[in-house]
Motif scaffolding. Structure first.
Motif, PDB file in Angstrom:
ATOM      1  N   LEU A  46      39.810  56.108  65.304  1.00  0.00           N
ATOM      2  CA  LEU A  46      40.847  54.767  63.920  1.00  0.00           C
ATOM      3  C   LEU A  46      41.891  54.788  65.336  1.00  0.00           C
ATOM      4  O   LEU A  46      42.346  55.632  65.000  1.00  0.00           O
ATOM      5  CB  LEU A  46      40.838  55.411  62.894  1.00  0.00           C
ATOM      6  N   THR A  49      46.043  51.196  62.453  1.00  0.00           N
ATOM      7  CA  THR A  49      46.181  50.933  61.188  1.00  0.00           C
ATOM      8  C   THR A  49      47.376  49.406  60.992  1.00  0.00           C
ATOM      9  O   THR A  49      48.229  49.917  61.530  1.00  0.00           O
ATOM     10  CB  THR A  49      47.196  52.011  59.840  1.00  0.00           C
ATOM     11  N   PHE A  65      42.623  47.795  59.829  1.00  0.00           N
ATOM     12  CA  PHE A  65      42.097  49.259  59.896  1.00  0.00           C
ATOM     13  C   PHE A  65      40.541  49.168  61.084  1.00  0.00           C
ATOM     14  O   PHE A  65      40.055  47.759  61.142  1.00  0.00           O
ATOM     15  CB  PHE A  65      40.947  50.060  59.310  1.00  0.00           C
ATOM     16  N   ILE A  82      36.711  53.098  52.513  1.00  0.00           N
ATOM     17  CA  ILE A  82      38.531  53.164  52.694  1.00  0.00           C
ATOM     18  C   ILE A  82      38.746  53.861  51.082  1.00  0.00           C
ATOM     19  O   ILE A  82      38.307  53.291  50.839  1.00  0.00           O
ATOM     20  CB  ILE A  82      39.449  52.311  53.373  1.00  0.00           C
ATOM     21  N   VAL A 159      39.674  56.822  56.066  1.00  0.00           N
ATOM     22  CA  VAL A 159      38.812  56.261  56.639  1.00  0.00           C
ATOM     23  C   VAL A 159      37.779  56.727  57.256  1.00  0.00           C
ATOM     24  O   VAL A 159      37.528  57.907  57.704  1.00  0.00           O
ATOM     25  CB  VAL A 159      39.622  55.522  57.871  1.00  0.00           C
ATOM     26  N   GLY A 176      44.754  56.034  57.963  1.00  0.00           N
ATOM     27  CA  GLY A 176      45.282  54.814  58.198  1.00  0.00           C
ATOM     28  C   GLY A 176      46.818  54.885  57.527  1.00  0.00           C
ATOM     29  O   GLY A 176      46.471  55.671  56.324  1.00  0.00           O
TER      30      GLY A 176
END
Length: 182
Positions: A46, A49, A65, A82, A159, A176
């Protein structure tokens, strides 16, 4: 010196027992579990964000994201979940306003979505790609809450990435962080 000798001996024995081809890196394939489910071979990242509006109660806000699918993932990315972590306010996402694109922002090629769900469960949405995202790509998902929370603060969103396949286990990528200001 002894450590180098040990490593050299292990490599020599490996070559003699398994052949030279065992030392050559081969393309990875997905991990298949005993029950037939598929799992990713390496971890996704990830990498970003963000929100376009961070003021509380703002109804124009969108949350982005960005996920990096590594070259050695072994399996394509089929869907992403999410989930808002517990906080003062719980958001409701507008499924019909969800977008996805290739790259680090929404300026990339649009990605068709097969399904988006989550309005029935506040604070959660699942995005299913029409065509899975192949390893070596980056994807940005944009979700739209009905509005930003009434209460300012830090809001966390877990996530989770899912490979193709029925009931395959997801890979949690982390949380995030979106900052909402009074």
């Amino acid at each position: 010196m002894l450590n180098k000798l040990f490593i050299s001996s292990v490599l020599t024995i490996s070559t003699l027992v398994f052949g030279v081809n065992s030392l050559v890196l081969k393309p990875s394939t997905a991990v298949e579990l005993l029950d037939g489910q598929k799992a990713f071979e390496s971890s996704f990242r990830l990498i970003r964000t963000a929100t376009n509006f961070s003021e509380r109660n703002n109804s124009a806000a969108r949350y982005q994201f960005t996920i990096e699918v590594p070259q050695d993932a072994g399996e394509a990315l089929k869907s992403v979940k999410i989930t808002q972590k517990e906080n003062m306010d719980t958001l409701v996402f507008k499924a019909d306003k969800t977008l996805a694109s290739m790259g680090n922002n929404l300026a990339g090629a649009n990605i068709p979505l097969a399904a988006v769900g989550g309005e029935s469960k506040p604070g959660e949405t699942t995005i299913v790609f029409d065509t899975p995202i192949e390893p070596g790509n980056t994807v940005t998902i944009s979700v739209k809450p009905k509005q930003n929370p009434f209460t300012g603060g830090v809001y966390l969103f877990g996530v989770t990435a899912y490979p193709t396949g029925e009931d395959s286990p997801g890979l949690y990528l982390g949380s995030g962080r979106i900052h909402i200001y009074d």
